[in-house]
Structures are given as C-alpha cells and as structure tokens.
Scaffold this motif. Structure first.
Motif, PDB file in Angstrom:
ATOM      1  N   ALA A 124     -23.820  80.496  74.925  1.00 50.20           N
ATOM      2  CA  ALA A 124     -22.545  80.892  74.323  1.00 50.20           C
ATOM      3  C   ALA A 124     -21.424  80.652  75.317  1.00 50.20           C
ATOM      4  N   ASN A 125     -20.458  79.827  74.891  1.00 47.35           N
ATOM      5  CA  ASN A 125     -19.267  79.515  75.694  1.00 47.35           C
ATOM      6  C   ASN A 125     -19.602  78.983  77.090  1.00 47.35           C
ATOM      7  N   ALA A 126     -20.699  78.243  77.233  1.00 47.04           N
ATOM      8  CA  ALA A 126     -21.060  77.690  78.547  1.00 47.04           C
ATOM      9  C   ALA A 126     -21.609  76.287  78.363  1.00 47.04           C
ATOM     10  N   TYR A 127     -21.082  75.345  79.201  1.00 40.46           N
ATOM     11  CA  TYR A 127     -21.552  73.957  79.163  1.00 40.46           C
ATOM     12  C   TYR A 127     -21.220  73.305  80.509  1.00 40.46           C
ATOM     13  N   THR A 128     -21.852  72.150  80.720  1.00 41.34           N
ATOM     14  CA  THR A 128     -21.500  71.312  81.892  1.00 41.34           C
ATOM     15  C   THR A 128     -21.365  69.881  81.429  1.00 41.34           C
ATOM     16  N   CYS A 129     -20.417  69.169  82.107  1.00 39.45           N
ATOM     17  CA  CYS A 129     -20.159  67.780  81.761  1.00 39.45           C
ATOM     18  C   CYS A 129     -20.713  66.858  82.854  1.00 39.45           C
ATOM     19  N   SER A 130     -21.461  65.833  82.471  1.00 40.78           N
ATOM     20  CA  SER A 130     -21.907  64.775  83.384  1.00 40.78           C
ATOM     21  C   SER A 130     -20.994  63.583  83.166  1.00 40.78           C
ATOM     22  N   CYS A 131     -20.072  63.324  84.184  1.00 39.86           N
ATOM     23  CA  CYS A 131     -19.024  62.316  84.039  1.00 39.86           C
ATOM     24  C   CYS A 131     -19.583  60.920  84.315  1.00 39.86           C
ATOM     25  N   VAL A 132     -18.986  59.913  83.643  1.00 45.17           N
ATOM     26  CA  VAL A 132     -19.313  58.526  83.950  1.00 45.17           C
ATOM     27  C   VAL A 132     -18.597  58.150  85.242  1.00 45.17           C
ATOM     28  N   THR A 133     -19.067  57.054  85.847  1.00 46.83           N
ATOM     29  CA  THR A 133     -18.485  56.606  87.123  1.00 46.83           C
ATOM     30  C   THR A 133     -16.977  56.358  86.977  1.00 46.83           C
ATOM     31  N   GLY A 134     -16.191  56.922  87.966  1.00 48.89           N
ATOM     32  CA  GLY A 134     -14.750  56.713  87.981  1.00 48.89           C
ATOM     33  C   GLY A 134     -13.981  57.906  87.476  1.00 48.89           C
ATOM     34  N   TYR A 135     -14.712  58.971  86.941  1.00 49.51           N
ATOM     35  CA  TYR A 135     -14.010  60.153  86.451  1.00 49.51           C
ATOM     36  C   TYR A 135     -14.615  61.394  87.066  1.00 49.51           C
ATOM     37  N   THR A 136     -13.766  62.464  87.101  1.00 47.12           N
ATOM     38  CA  THR A 136     -14.219  63.720  87.700  1.00 47.12           C
ATOM     39  C   THR A 136     -13.491  64.856  87.010  1.00 47.12           C
ATOM     40  N   GLY A 137     -13.782  66.116  87.401  1.00 48.64           N
ATOM     41  CA  GLY A 137     -13.163  67.284  86.800  1.00 48.64           C
ATOM     42  C   GLY A 137     -14.151  68.016  85.902  1.00 48.64           C
ATOM     43  N   THR A 138     -13.813  69.262  85.526  1.00 52.24           N
ATOM     44  CA  THR A 138     -14.713  70.087  84.703  1.00 52.24           C
ATOM     45  C   THR A 138     -15.039  69.388  83.392  1.00 52.24           C
ATOM     46  N   ASN A 139     -14.030  68.758  82.797  1.00 51.16           N
ATOM     47  CA  ASN A 139     -14.221  68.084  81.507  1.00 51.16           C
ATOM     48  C   ASN A 139     -14.135  66.565  81.661  1.00 51.16           C
ATOM     49  N   CYS A 140     -14.303  66.070  82.948  1.00 51.06           N
ATOM     50  CA  CYS A 140     -14.204  64.624  83.225  1.00 51.06           C
ATOM     51  C   CYS A 140     -12.831  64.096  82.846  1.00 51.06           C
ATOM     52  N   GLN A 141     -11.825  64.966  82.977  1.00 50.66           N
ATOM     53  CA  GLN A 141     -10.483  64.603  82.558  1.00 50.66           C
ATOM     54  C   GLN A 141      -9.687  63.849  83.623  1.00 50.66           C
ATOM     55  N   THR A 142     -10.189  63.818  84.885  1.00 53.53           N
ATOM     56  CA  THR A 142      -9.425  63.213  85.982  1.00 53.53           C
ATOM     57  C   THR A 142      -9.988  61.828  86.297  1.00 53.53           C
ATOM     58  N   ASP A 143      -9.081  60.800  86.316  1.00 55.74           N
ATOM     59  CA  ASP A 143      -9.464  59.423  86.655  1.00 55.74           C
ATOM     60  C   ASP A 143      -9.581  59.318  88.187  1.00 55.74           C
ATOM     61  N   ALA A 144     -10.778  59.114  88.725  1.00 57.55           N
ATOM     62  CA  ALA A 144     -10.994  59.044  90.174  1.00 57.55           C
ATOM     63  C   ALA A 144     -10.675  57.677  90.748  1.00 57.55           C
ATOM     64  N   ASN A 145     -10.459  56.647  89.952  1.00 53.51           N
ATOM     65  CA  ASN A 145     -10.132  55.309  90.406  1.00 53.51           C
ATOM     66  C   ASN A 145      -8.631  55.234  90.606  1.00 53.51           C
ATOM     67  N   GLU A 146      -8.208  55.342  91.914  1.00 50.63           N
ATOM     68  CA  GLU A 146      -6.774  55.375  92.228  1.00 50.63           C
ATOM     69  C   GLU A 146      -6.100  54.082  91.829  1.00 50.63           C
ATOM     70  N   CYS A 147      -6.851  52.938  91.898  1.00 51.10           N
ATOM     71  CA  CYS A 147      -6.266  51.652  91.512  1.00 51.10           C
ATOM     72  C   CYS A 147      -5.867  51.666  90.033  1.00 51.10           C
ATOM     73  N   ARG A 148      -6.701  52.250  89.219  1.00 53.80           N
ATOM     74  CA  ARG A 148      -6.437  52.259  87.771  1.00 53.80           C
ATOM     75  C   ARG A 148      -5.404  53.325  87.412  1.00 53.80           C
ATOM     76  N   ARG A 149      -5.431  54.378  88.237  1.00 56.05           N
ATOM     77  CA  ARG A 149      -4.583  55.522  87.891  1.00 56.05           C
ATOM     78  C   ARG A 149      -3.128  55.299  88.270  1.00 56.05           C
ATOM     79  N   SER A 150      -2.883  54.772  89.524  1.00 61.35           N
ATOM     80  CA  SER A 150      -1.482  54.696  89.981  1.00 61.35           C
ATOM     81  C   SER A 150      -1.028  53.288  90.349  1.00 61.35           C
ATOM     82  N   ALA A 151      -1.951  52.280  90.300  1.00 61.99           N
ATOM     83  CA  ALA A 151      -1.605  50.893  90.663  1.00 61.99           C
ATOM     84  C   ALA A 151      -0.755  50.872  91.926  1.00 61.99           C
ATOM     85  N   PRO A 152      -1.349  51.318  93.088  1.00 65.01           N
ATOM     86  CA  PRO A 152      -0.546  51.482  94.318  1.00 65.01           C
ATOM     87  C   PRO A 152      -0.203  50.171  95.018  1.00 65.01           C
TER      88      PRO A 152
END
Length: 383
Positions: A20-48
């Motif tokens: 009840a009200n408990a889960y875990t997310c297994s993120c694909v490569t390049g993403y992170t965060g509780t819900n895999c909401q954060t893009d970990a690839n800085e090149c794709r995220r901010s084009a620095p």
C-alpha cells in the motif's frame, strides 16, 4: 493496494509494487530520481558544448567537450587568439579570425607573415660600408669595400684588421677569416684572451695561499715557512733531524742544534761514538763497541772489565802432594817434592821399580825412598 497502478515511474522506468502506497522505480540508463524524472545525461539536458563542439557524457551530470578547430575551454566557448604568437613580422598588424589570422603588412613588406622584404637593402645586409643594390623581393647584391668579400661582404681578406688578438698578442694573417695569435707569456687560447692561472698546479706548499700573477705566481706562506713555494721550514726541528733520541733546539730561521744522548755525536747525532778507539782492552783482548760503552772479549787466561787481570790458575790448588804451583798465562806448572811426579804431582815415584833389593830381598816403596827386607843370611840397605 497496487501503488504502480498510477505508473509513477517516468522515462521508461520499471515500477515494482511494495504494498500500500509503496513502490520503487528501476530507471533506464541516463535517468535518475525517485520516479526516474531526472535526465542524468548532461549533454542531452543542457547542451553545454558551444561552437559546434561534440559533447560526450562521462557519468551522471558529467561530460567532456571535443572542440572544433579555433576554440578551447571546458565548453569550447573561448576563441583561440592566433595572433598571440605574434606571427606578423616587420611591423605587420595581426587580425584574429576563427582558427586563423590575417596580417596587414607595413609598407615595403608582403607575404602571409609579412616576411618578404620588397626592398632587400632595407635591412642593410652589406657589411663594412659596402654598397647594397636592391634586386627585387628578398634579393640584393653587395659591392664590397676594399679588403672584404662574400655575399654580404662578411669575409675580411685581412683577418687581423679587426684586432682579434688580446693582451698584447701578435696577429698573423692567414687569409680570409683565418689568423693565428702569438700570445705573450702568461696568456693562452685562440685570441690570447685567457690568462694562464699559474696557481692551477698548486705550487705553494704547506697550506700556503697562491696568488696568481701575469706569467708567474706569489705564495703567501703560513707561519713557520718561507721560500718561493713555502718549502723551507723556519723551524727545522719540525722535521725531527736529530737522530738516536737527540734533542732538537731551534736556534733561528732554518737553523737548529742537536743535543745528543750519551754515546752519540755529529750534527744530527748520527755518529755512534766508538768507545773502542782508545784501546781500553788490555792483554790482546778484542774490543766490541756498544752504545755509550764497550765490551772486552778477553783472550784465554785473562779476566776483568779491561782483561787486565791474569787468571790465577793456582787458586784451585791443582798441585798435589805438597807440590808448589807456579801460575802462568792460561796455565800453571807444579814443582813436585822429591818422590812425586806428574802434571799435578799426583804420581808417587816407585823407587822399587829399579829392583834395588838384591839376593831375594823384598822391596817396599816409600816416599822418595824404599826399604829392603833381606832373606836370612843377608843384610845391608840393599841386602
């Protein structure tokens, strides 16, 4: 009860229901965060990476930029200044471009870097007051002054003209750019420019200081030494000249006196005094010299320090039977009393040996005599 029903995992993440009200997310490569909401690839995220650079992700929120030619910096945001190396020559002005530069040449020069001199005589290439004739871009002809030759009149036909020999040396001209120097004493090297260090051979002895001079040297001697090289000892006793335990007394510069021990003499006490020279040994004895003394080796029959005493061979009373002892050299003789004989009078003379008793009489030997015992019918000393 199934917390994954609402598909909380983003960007392709896989949801695992934990109750009840408990889960875990297994993120694909390049993403992170509780819900895999954060893009970990800085090149794709901010084009620095800027200015056409290539971005390569090196980890979570890390990257590396590969810059195109003409740019540098972490993000390739800095234009490389190609004018920084000052490529434009002869007063040319440099304009920086992307991965390039352009030179605005001063009057009389041309070329990518303004390296070509349109007036080749501008730099005065002809030496020793020779005349330069411009022959076009980077081309000239030199009319050499008298005594010089070469493309730029750099060769001196008289190599001694520039006085190359130093310190009073004589210059010998051997042709174009060729000469030899005859150095005055005390100097060396091709142009006689180097003063010879006469102290280099360490000529000063006994810790003296060497002072280099022109073609010679001077020694500053330490206390107690003198001479050109400080080789003479003021205190001659320092070298212990006195032999055989003699005592050295310093009596001035380079002078000394030896007090010799008993039995020696000479300047350095080098002579053993021959105590035998006075012939102290008597009676043909042999003298053996010793240190401060002598020994006498007596011939047979003598004794004493100087062999002055005749050994009395009669002291042992060798003569028997009241014989008289007469002392002689290394021997004795015995004067026997009547009736005895022998070297030591040890033998009783047998007066019966001549058979003095006649007519069957019996002879009894006596001291210096005999006695006859006659047979009946005979009498007399000898029967």
């Amino acid at each position: 009860l199934n917390s994954c029903r609402s598909t909380p995992c983003q960007n392709g993440g896989t949801c695992a229901n934990n109750g009840a009200n408990a889960y875990t997310c297994s993120c694909v490569t390049g993403y992170t965060g509780t819900n895999c909401q954060t893009d970990a690839n800085e090149c794709r995220r901010s084009a620095p990476c800027k200015n056409g650079a290539t971005c390569a992700a090196t980890g979570v929120s890390t990257y590396k930029c590969t810059c195109t030619s003409g740019y540098t910096g972490t993000n390739c945001d800095q234009d490389i200044n190609e004018c920084q190396s000052t490529p434009c020559q002869n007063g040319g002005s440099c304009t920086d471009n992307v991965n390039n530069y352009a030179c605005s040449c001063a009057t009389g020069y041309t070329g990518t870097n303004c390296q070509i001199n349109l007036n080749s005589c501008r730099s005065s290439p002809c030496k020793y007051n020779s005349t330069c004739i411009n022959n076009g871009a980077n081309s000239f002809i030199c009319n050499c002054a008298a005594g010089y030759t070469g493309i730029t009149c750099e060769q001196n036909l008289n190599s001694c003209r520039s006085n190359p020999c130093s310190n009073g040396a004589t210059c010998n001209n051997n042709g174009v750019n060729n000469y030899t120097c005859s150095c005055v004493p005390g100097y060396t090297r091709n142009n006689c420019e180097t003063e010879i260090n006469e102290c280099s051979s360490n000529p000063c002895l006994n810790n003296a200081t060497c002072n280099d001079m022109i073609n010679h040297y001077n020694c500053s001697c330490t206390t107690g030494w003198t001479g050109k090289t400080c080789d003479t000892d003021h205190n001659r006793c320092r070298i212990t000249p006195c032999q055989n335990s003699g005592t050295c007394i310093n009596v001035g510069a380079n002078q000394y006196r030896c007090n010799c021990g008993s039995g020696f003499n000479g300047t350095n006490c080098e002579n053993d005094i021959n105590e035998c020279s006075s012939s102290p040994c008597q009676n043909s004895a042999t003298c053996a010299d010793a240190i401060n003394g002598y020994n006498c080796q007596c011939v047979a029959g003598y004794t004493g320090t100087h062999c002055e005493q005749d050994i009395d061979e009669c002291l042992s009373m060798p003569c028997q039977n009241d014989g008289e002892c007469v002392n002689q050299i290394n021997k004795y003789s015995c004067n026997c009393i009547a009736g005895f004989t022998g070297t030591d009078c040890q033998t009783n003379i047998n007066e019966c040996i001549s058979s003095p008793c006649q007519n069957g009489g019996t002879c009894q030997d006596l001291i210096n005599g005999y006695n006859c015992t006659c047979v009946p019918g005979y009498a007399g000393n000898e029967c």
